[in-house]
Structures are given as C-alpha cells and as structure tokens.
Design a protein around this motif. Sequence first.
Motif, mmCIF file in Angstrom:
data_model
loop_
_atom_site.group_PDB
_atom_site.id
_atom_site.type_symbol
_atom_site.label_atom_id
_atom_site.label_comp_id
_atom_site.label_asym_id
_atom_site.label_seq_id
_atom_site.Cartn_x
_atom_site.Cartn_y
_atom_site.Cartn_z
ATOM 1 N N THR A 1 0.744 -1.232 0.058
ATOM 2 C CA THR A 1 -0.028 0.084 0.006
ATOM 3 C C THR A 1 0.904 1.150 0.070
ATOM 4 O O THR A 1 1.874 1.361 0.882
ATOM 5 C CB THR A 1 -0.856 0.062 1.201
ATOM 6 N N ASP A 2 0.610 1.985 -0.954
ATOM 7 C CA ASP A 2 1.332 3.291 -1.144
ATOM 8 C C ASP A 2 0.767 4.482 -0.522
ATOM 9 O O ASP A 2 -0.551 4.384 -0.861
ATOM 10 C CB ASP A 2 1.999 3.608 -2.314
ATOM 11 N N GLY A 3 1.375 5.306 0.054
ATOM 12 C CA GLY A 3 0.311 6.544 0.703
ATOM 13 C C GLY A 3 0.339 7.688 -0.493
ATOM 14 O O GLY A 3 0.746 7.405 -1.667
ATOM 15 N N ARG A 4 -0.096 8.629 0.016
ATOM 16 C CA ARG A 4 -0.362 9.606 -1.074
ATOM 17 C C ARG A 4 1.065 10.399 -1.632
ATOM 18 O O ARG A 4 2.008 10.396 -0.771
ATOM 19 C CB ARG A 4 -1.067 10.916 -0.410
ATOM 20 N N THR A 5 1.198 10.627 -2.745
ATOM 21 C CA THR A 5 2.258 11.325 -3.440
ATOM 22 C C THR A 5 2.678 12.498 -2.449
ATOM 23 O O THR A 5 1.990 13.313 -2.507
ATOM 24 C CB THR A 5 2.226 11.660 -4.845
ATOM 25 N N LEU A 6 4.123 12.834 -2.118
ATOM 26 C CA LEU A 6 4.456 13.861 -1.300
ATOM 27 C C LEU A 6 3.803 14.066 0.189
ATOM 28 O O LEU A 6 3.653 14.857 0.732
ATOM 29 C CB LEU A 6 4.438 14.988 -2.237
ATOM 30 N N GLY A 7 2.965 12.758 0.268
ATOM 31 C CA GLY A 7 2.142 13.073 1.675
ATOM 32 C C GLY A 7 1.055 13.957 1.449
ATOM 33 O O GLY A 7 0.165 13.710 2.566
ATOM 34 N N PHE A 8 0.483 14.262 0.397
ATOM 35 C CA PHE A 8 -0.937 15.221 0.256
ATOM 36 C C PHE A 8 -1.343 15.108 -1.149
ATOM 37 O O PHE A 8 -2.461 15.492 -1.086
ATOM 38 C CB PHE A 8 -0.762 16.656 0.592
ATOM 39 N N ILE A 9 -0.878 14.553 -1.980
ATOM 40 C CA ILE A 9 -1.299 14.476 -3.509
ATOM 41 C C ILE A 9 -1.966 12.913 -3.678
ATOM 42 O O ILE A 9 -1.445 12.110 -3.429
ATOM 43 C CB ILE A 9 -0.288 14.509 -4.587
ATOM 44 N N GLY A 10 -3.321 12.972 -4.232
ATOM 45 C CA GLY A 10 -3.918 11.850 -4.429
ATOM 46 C C GLY A 10 -4.532 11.153 -3.162
ATOM 47 O O GLY A 10 -4.437 11.566 -2.236
#
Length: 222
Positions: free
Chosen positions: A193-202
């Motif tokens: 499971t990957d988190g949001r890109t850069l912590g806030f995108i997507g």
Amino acid sequence: MNNSVTNTARLLGAGLRALLVLTLVTGVIYPLVVTGIAQAAFHDKANGSEIKSGGKVVGSSLIGQSYDLPLKKGQQTPDADLQWFQGRPANGLGSNSVNTQYKLILSGATNLSADSKVLIQQVKDAKAAVVKDNSVPGYTVKPSRVPADAVTSSGSGLDPDISPAYAELQVHRVAAKNNLSVAQVEKLVKDHTDGRTLGFIGEPRVNVLELNIALKDLLAKH
C-alpha cells in the motif's frame, strides 16, 4: 540578370544551410540530449516503468492488467480468476482489431452520464458480483462495504491501482482460494500500500500487478 541569379543562389544556399543546421540541432542533437538525461535521471520512467518477475518484464506499473480464466465455450466475457486480486472494471474500452492479445492497450471511458440507466445497471451488476465473489465461509461482504473503485472504471480504463479498501475486501477470498492465512494476505496488502504522493497528493493506493507478483512469490514458498 546575373546579379539576380547570384542573389537567388545565395538565398537558396543560406536557406539550405539553415535547414541542415536546424535539422541537426532539433532532429539529432536535442533528442539525443533529452534521451540521455532521461536515461540517466529517470531510467525507470523513461523505459515504461517496467515491472519484472522471475527476471522477465511482465508489465508496467502504469497500466492495469486483467486476471481472468480462459473463455469457456459460448462465453463472450471471461470469468474472473478469483485466485488473484482483481483490479478495477475496464468498461468503455474500444475493440482492438490490430493486436487482440493486448486488449487493454486501448484507453477509453464509457462517457455515460451519472444518471445513465446503462451505467447504473453496470454498477449494480458489478456490486453484486463483488459481494458474491468475495464472500467466503466465515466472511460475508456487506454491500455497504464495497468501495466505488470496485464497481466503476477509471477515465482511461487502464488504472493499475485500487484503493486499500478494495484490496482489503478481497483478502479473505484470496486467502481461501490459495490456502493461506488471512494474516499472511493482509500483510501483503499492507506491504504494497502506497501513501499519498508527497504526503498530500492523491489517495493511498495498491498496485494490483505488484501485489499479485508478491502473492505468487508467497505461494511459491508456501
């Protein structure tokens, strides 16, 4: 007369030299520089974001794949191979008469409106299938738990990722089909499971191909 011819020849010569220089710069040097920078700085992306398994390229992290059983006699749509995690529906894709081996190479959405009876029926059918396919002895999927990405295709129809909620919904079925423990399969989902890109995108996401490769590797050791 001679001066006019001479001037014309000079202009033609200058134009030809300009054409050759621009062709060399924009058609040879610039593409080579850009390609070199891409290979050096973004090697993976420049080569199609390839995913390998067993030393062979099996797909791209950017393009979804289907996991279906072989077509049975009389079938037009194959059944899902429930041993594997399933991706989003791929509704809306056009037919591919040139290369029928890779049907998902065609990108396209349904273009159906939100109140379309056809779309509403597709969603209802998909939801019923998700509930049925993922309900196994000791675990029943509630319709209210089915996430949107489990019953709708993306705008391209090629989305390689699913939401963690949809991946988790499939855990019990995948565990049962492969004689694995729920804990083992849950760990696979968590690890991929990957988190949001850069912590806030997507949004958080799970790449289905990478997850199924990890499942295959686990089965090989089991």
